[in-house]
Design a protein around this motif. Sequence first.
Motif, PDB file in Angstrom:
ATOM      1  N   ASP A 190      46.553  22.150 -26.979  1.00 24.00           N
ATOM      2  CA  ASP A 190      45.537  21.101 -27.023  1.00 24.00           C
ATOM      3  C   ASP A 190      44.119  21.654 -26.905  1.00 24.00           C
ATOM      4  O   ASP A 190      43.152  20.913 -27.048  1.00 24.00           O
ATOM      5  N   ARG A 191      43.987  22.949 -26.636  1.00 28.16           N
ATOM      6  CA  ARG A 191      42.662  23.554 -26.469  1.00 28.16           C
ATOM      7  C   ARG A 191      42.152  24.192 -27.751  1.00 28.16           C
ATOM      8  O   ARG A 191      40.997  23.997 -28.132  1.00 28.16           O
ATOM      9  N   ILE A 192      42.993  24.975 -28.400  1.00 30.54           N
ATOM     10  CA  ILE A 192      42.526  25.684 -29.592  1.00 30.54           C
ATOM     11  C   ILE A 192      42.864  24.945 -30.880  1.00 30.54           C
ATOM     12  O   ILE A 192      42.353  25.294 -31.944  1.00 30.54           O
ATOM     13  N   GLY A 193      43.733  23.936 -30.805  1.00 29.25           N
ATOM     14  CA  GLY A 193      44.105  23.204 -32.006  1.00 29.25           C
ATOM     15  C   GLY A 193      45.392  23.723 -32.615  1.00 29.25           C
ATOM     16  O   GLY A 193      45.823  24.845 -32.359  1.00 29.25           O
ATOM     17  N   ARG A 194      46.001  22.870 -33.433  1.00 26.60           N
ATOM     18  CA  ARG A 194      47.323  23.189 -33.993  1.00 26.60           C
ATOM     19  C   ARG A 194      47.276  24.355 -34.995  1.00 26.60           C
ATOM     20  O   ARG A 194      48.098  25.265 -34.960  1.00 26.60           O
ATOM     21  N   ARG A 195      46.301  24.310 -35.896  1.00 28.01           N
ATOM     22  CA  ARG A 195      46.273  25.311 -36.974  1.00 28.01           C
ATOM     23  C   ARG A 195      46.091  26.732 -36.445  1.00 28.01           C
ATOM     24  O   ARG A 195      46.727  27.671 -36.931  1.00 28.01           O
ATOM     25  N   LYS A 196      45.221  26.913 -35.459  1.00 33.31           N
ATOM     26  CA  LYS A 196      44.975  28.256 -34.937  1.00 33.31           C
ATOM     27  C   LYS A 196      46.188  28.828 -34.214  1.00 33.31           C
ATOM     28  O   LYS A 196      46.351  30.052 -34.133  1.00 33.31           O
ATOM     29  N   LEU A 197      47.025  27.947 -33.688  1.00 31.77           N
ATOM     30  CA  LEU A 197      48.228  28.411 -33.008  1.00 31.77           C
ATOM     31  C   LEU A 197      49.350  28.717 -33.985  1.00 31.77           C
ATOM     32  O   LEU A 197      50.318  29.384 -33.630  1.00 31.77           O
ATOM     33  N   LEU A 198      49.208  28.266 -35.228  1.00 33.16           N
ATOM     34  CA  LEU A 198      50.290  28.438 -36.196  1.00 33.16           C
ATOM     35  C   LEU A 198      50.015  29.520 -37.236  1.00 33.16           C
ATOM     36  O   LEU A 198      50.827  30.433 -37.421  1.00 33.16           O
ATOM     37  N   VAL A 199      48.897  29.431 -37.928  1.00 31.74           N
ATOM     38  CA  VAL A 199      48.682  30.280 -39.104  1.00 31.74           C
ATOM     39  C   VAL A 199      48.517  31.763 -38.759  1.00 31.74           C
ATOM     40  O   VAL A 199      49.266  32.613 -39.285  1.00 31.74           O
ATOM     41  N   PRO A 200      47.570  32.170 -37.891  1.00 34.67           N
ATOM     42  CA  PRO A 200      47.428  33.605 -37.602  1.00 34.67           C
ATOM     43  C   PRO A 200      48.697  34.260 -37.032  1.00 34.67           C
ATOM     44  O   PRO A 200      49.059  35.367 -37.467  1.00 34.67           O
ATOM     45  N   PRO A 201      49.403  33.623 -36.082  1.00 32.24           N
ATOM     46  CA  PRO A 201      50.621  34.263 -35.571  1.00 32.24           C
ATOM     47  C   PRO A 201      51.697  34.498 -36.629  1.00 32.24           C
ATOM     48  O   PRO A 201      52.472  35.451 -36.514  1.00 32.24           O
ATOM     49  N   PHE A 202      51.750  33.653 -37.654  1.00 34.65           N
ATOM     50  CA  PHE A 202      52.712  33.898 -38.733  1.00 34.65           C
ATOM     51  C   PHE A 202      52.478  35.281 -39.348  1.00 34.65           C
ATOM     52  O   PHE A 202      53.415  36.066 -39.555  1.00 34.65           O
ATOM     53  N   TRP A 203      51.216  35.595 -39.652  1.00 36.25           N
ATOM     54  CA  TRP A 203      50.905  36.875 -40.302  1.00 36.25           C
ATOM     55  C   TRP A 203      51.117  38.056 -39.356  1.00 36.25           C
ATOM     56  O   TRP A 203      51.615  39.106 -39.765  1.00 36.25           O
ATOM     57  N   VAL A 204      50.775  37.884 -38.085  1.00 40.30           N
ATOM     58  CA  VAL A 204      50.934  38.972 -37.122  1.00 40.30           C
ATOM     59  C   VAL A 204      52.418  39.283 -36.893  1.00 40.30           C
ATOM     60  O   VAL A 204      52.821  40.454 -36.860  1.00 40.30           O
ATOM     61  N   THR A 205      53.248  38.254 -36.740  1.00 41.86           N
ATOM     62  CA  THR A 205      54.677  38.492 -36.505  1.00 41.86           C
ATOM     63  C   THR A 205      55.355  39.095 -37.735  1.00 41.86           C
ATOM     64  O   THR A 205      56.264  39.921 -37.610  1.00 41.86           O
ATOM     65  N   ALA A 206      54.895  38.693 -38.925  1.00 46.70           N
ATOM     66  CA  ALA A 206      55.423  39.316 -40.143  1.00 46.70           C
ATOM     67  C   ALA A 206      55.118  40.811 -40.142  1.00 46.70           C
ATOM     68  O   ALA A 206      55.981  41.643 -40.476  1.00 46.70           O
ATOM     69  N   ALA A 207      53.897  41.161 -39.745  1.00 45.89           N
ATOM     70  CA  ALA A 207      53.510  42.576 -39.687  1.00 45.89           C
ATOM     71  C   ALA A 207      54.328  43.331 -38.638  1.00 45.89           C
ATOM     72  O   ALA A 207      54.694  44.497 -38.852  1.00 45.89           O
ATOM     73  N   CYS A 208      54.652  42.677 -37.528  1.00 46.61           N
ATOM     74  CA  CYS A 208      55.439  43.327 -36.467  1.00 46.61           C
ATOM     75  C   CYS A 208      56.827  43.730 -36.971  1.00 46.61           C
ATOM     76  O   CYS A 208      57.275  44.862 -36.761  1.00 46.61           O
ATOM     77  N   LEU A 209      57.526  42.795 -37.634  1.00 50.68           N
ATOM     78  CA  LEU A 209      58.864  43.117 -38.135  1.00 50.68           C
ATOM     79  C   LEU A 209      58.801  44.166 -39.239  1.00 50.68           C
ATOM     80  O   LEU A 209      59.662  45.061 -39.321  1.00 50.68           O
ATOM     81  N   ALA A 210      57.784  44.079 -40.088  1.00 44.19           N
ATOM     82  CA  ALA A 210      57.646  45.070 -41.154  1.00 44.19           C
ATOM     83  C   ALA A 210      57.387  46.457 -40.563  1.00 44.19           C
ATOM     84  O   ALA A 210      57.911  47.466 -41.059  1.00 44.19           O
TER      85      ALA A 210
END
Length: 450
Positions: A315-335
């Motif tokens: 509720d502080r940073i908003g829904r989009r910021k909690l969703l979009v950037p972590p998708f890319w970071v976690t993809a990079a982690c597994l790769a």
Amino acid sequence: MATLPVTGDRFPEQQPAAAARERKRLQTKLMLATQIGEGIDGYIIGGIGMAMTAITADLHLSTLDQGLVGASPLIGIFIGGPLFGWLADRTGRRPVFLVDMLIFLLGSLVQFFVTDGMQLIAIRLMMGIAIGGEYAIGAPLLSEYAPRHNRGRLLASLEISWYVGYMLATVVGAAFAGVHGGWRWSLASSAVIAVVCVALRGGVPESARWLLSKGRREEAQELIARYDIEVDVETELADGERQNSLRALFARKHIRGTIFAGTFWACLVLPYFAIGTFWTQVFDALGMGGNATAALLIYSVTAVLGVTAGCLIVDRIGRRKLLVPPFWVTAACLALVAVWPRSTAVIVGGFLFFIFLNAASSALTAVYPLEVFPTSMRSTGVGFAAAMSRVGAAIGTFLLPMGLSHFGVEFVLLVGAGVLALGGLVSHFLAPETTDLDLAQAARAAHTRS
């Protein structure tokens, strides 16, 4: 207590202390009943991960059977989510809220007596159908009684319950690991949790928002006044969907929210479920020494910390910021782990970042699907999104052991990274920002975002 307008053109008078007590009592009861229901899903997924080796030995499971045992509850959710969601939108939230948990309770008990793999697969399929109903009704009912200022945190806390359930099942499974036939007790232990959940659901009222969506304004107003609920009555009445809720999902007005909710949820959970269910095999394939059970416990604790963080900031940073950037970071982690599979530092760091951020974003699986559909089709929409997520998870769970056997762990991890990247791409273009909006207004934002 001052609230939002409940008639569309005036603010209600100060509510008496009795209404405040009623509201608090109802919210507490709904919260506990829904959190336990959410935790049960994590419990049966975590439990099978710990018990799989013993089950395979006792029931002589093939690789195909292992995949089906792991995937059967997820397949069941595919059936139960849309089915129970449609029923809840058609007949009301209250009856479905109880029936789905009674079905789960029965399945939990019967697991103890299985004698072959096909019986276990069939029973866990039935339990998955009940869990699908839980996704379709539990969180939607809670959301329809939640205030908008902390709705995100309240709903996201359900995901904490999922990960706590997963972690608890890991602990219980470890406790029974040295006992002959201990996997039976471990799997059947979910019945204890289900009994508590059933007891909490007695006396829960119907959703005032659902009554409004059906044009039953007088009944809804009685509940709104009794529990001092924040509701934009006129918007709820205006957005009542007259066509079949399943067909409405694919109408032009709602298709954007339908695609987004199903896709982002599926992409978040597919890698986590697949890797978690077959953690021992992945752990061994990476050549990691040490105790795989201890590593799984660390995996589970990290996930709980991640989803708790997501709950606190949603509720502080908003829904989009909690969703979009972590998708890319976690993809990079597994790769990264796939590219350097022999580096202990890369494996440990990559998996910890993946687990933590994936879990943090997963808090939104209990938030976004509730916010992108109007009340008249909310349960159907959430049930459909849950079904799509479990189709993805079931595919991943079913294929992972065969992928490890035929293509190796590097290939499996790269596929997981690709799935996460797809989720990031879809979310970038389709995810609305619904923070601080009334539930009815949030649903409108989902299909009007340009």
